[in-house]
Design an enzyme around this catalytic site. Structure first.
Site, mmCIF file in Angstrom:
data_model
loop_
_atom_site.group_PDB
_atom_site.id
_atom_site.type_symbol
_atom_site.label_atom_id
_atom_site.label_comp_id
_atom_site.label_asym_id
_atom_site.label_seq_id
_atom_site.Cartn_x
_atom_site.Cartn_y
_atom_site.Cartn_z
ATOM 1 N N ALA A 113 0.873 -1.180 0.000
ATOM 2 C CA ALA A 113 0.000 0.000 0.000
ATOM 3 C C ALA A 113 0.906 1.224 0.000
ATOM 4 C CB ALA A 113 -0.928 -0.018 1.214
ATOM 5 N N ALA A 115 1.400 4.341 -1.828
ATOM 6 C CA ALA A 115 1.270 5.791 -2.026
ATOM 7 C C ALA A 115 1.271 6.527 -0.684
ATOM 8 C CB ALA A 115 -0.013 6.093 -2.793
ATOM 9 N N GLU A 137 -0.393 0.439 -5.411
ATOM 10 C CA GLU A 137 -1.409 1.322 -4.848
ATOM 11 C C GLU A 137 -2.739 1.039 -5.545
ATOM 12 O OE1 GLU A 137 -3.796 3.668 -3.000
ATOM 13 O OE2 GLU A 137 -1.720 3.412 -2.307
ATOM 14 N N ASP A 182 1.986 -1.061 4.989
ATOM 15 C CA ASP A 182 1.648 0.128 5.762
ATOM 16 C C ASP A 182 0.152 0.330 5.558
ATOM 17 O OD1 ASP A 182 2.213 2.447 7.341
ATOM 18 O OD2 ASP A 182 2.032 3.642 5.529
ATOM 19 N N CYS A 235 -0.471 4.218 11.083
ATOM 20 C CA CYS A 235 -0.242 5.512 11.731
ATOM 21 C C CYS A 235 -1.395 5.772 12.701
ATOM 22 C CB CYS A 235 -0.089 6.638 10.706
ATOM 23 S SG CYS A 235 -1.477 6.826 9.590
#
Length: 244
Positions: A113, A115, A137, A182, A235
């Site tokens: 993933a 981008a 992506e 990610d 994140c």
């Protein structure tokens, strides 16, 4: 701190206990700003890098030898050196995932993933032009941004794909030495940098993201060679999207 959603604050208190207030108070501070020297064009230790360090007030990121904090007033993203691909503007904490992945020259690696390309360009720097990097992506518009950053940074051993994880799995079962996922997440780590992320957050979104992440993670795992490495990162701070 007052702008944070009440359910988020409550969960942080459950997670961190006595340390919760110190953590929540960081949301009143300015976000950290970072950039990463592009190893494919200049070395973090050569004279060009020394000039960048002086110009942008750079200080080292402890967990990434090519990463630096910068003084926001210097605005390195507006400088021609950025357009030339000498460095990549990247959140310092985001640099840790690729350090954990530890890519090596000559390997076959997937950034699932990818981008906009921060981790892709970091992986490529560690590969030193040897081996093959697949940067994927699923969203076409973001794939174009990813392609632009790959080109800007002078990466010659990468292929950008625009496919769903399941489609890649059908073509690359047990194929990669290392895979980085990610994962798309609820973005709690972006609250301080992007206040609009607060408005998009909800407990329901966290659970929705966790279900999606679990599916993608299974597909990612099946693309790793026996004995290979899979690094998973988000994140966000939600246990449902991480430890669980």
């Amino acid at each position: 701190m007052k702008q944070l959603p009440a359910p988020f604050i409550s969960r942080i208190h459950e997670q961190l206990g006595d340390e919760a207030e110190a953590f929540l108070n960081t949301y009143d501070e300015e976000p950290e700003r970072g950039l990463r020297i592009n190893d494919l064009k200049i070395s973090p230790t050569d004279e060009q890098s020394s000039a960048l360090i002086r110009q942008f007030g750079l200080t080292p990121v402890p967990w990434c030898k090519s990463g630096f904090y910068y003084d926001p007033s210097t605005r390195p993203g507006k400088h021609p050196f950025h357009a030339a691909g000498l460095y990549y503007i990247q959140e310092p904490s985001a640099m840790s995932a690729v350090e954990l992945l530890d890519p090596q020259p000559g390997e076959l690696i997937l950034d699932l993933a990818a981008a906009p390309g921060g981790k892709t360009t970091q992986i490529a720097g560690k590969m030193k032009g040897e081996g093959l990097l697949i940067a994927n992506e699923i969203h076409p518009g973001r794939a174009k941004i990813l392609s632009g950053n790959v080109e800007r940074c002078g990466i010659t051993n990468a292929i950008v794909t625009n496919a769903a994880p399941g489609e890649l799995l059908s073509r690359f079962p047990a194929a990669f030495d290392r895979v980085l996922l990610d994962a798309p997440c609820s973005g709690e780590g972006m609250f301080r940098k992007e206040p609009e992320a607060i408005n998009e957050w909800s407990p329901e979104q966290v659970l929705h993201c966790a279900v999606r992440q679990a599916e993608i993670l299974q597909q990612a795992a099946h693309m790793v060679k026996p004995g290979g490495i899979l690094a998973y990162s988000t994140c966000t701070f939600a246990p449902a999207e991480n430890e669980a």
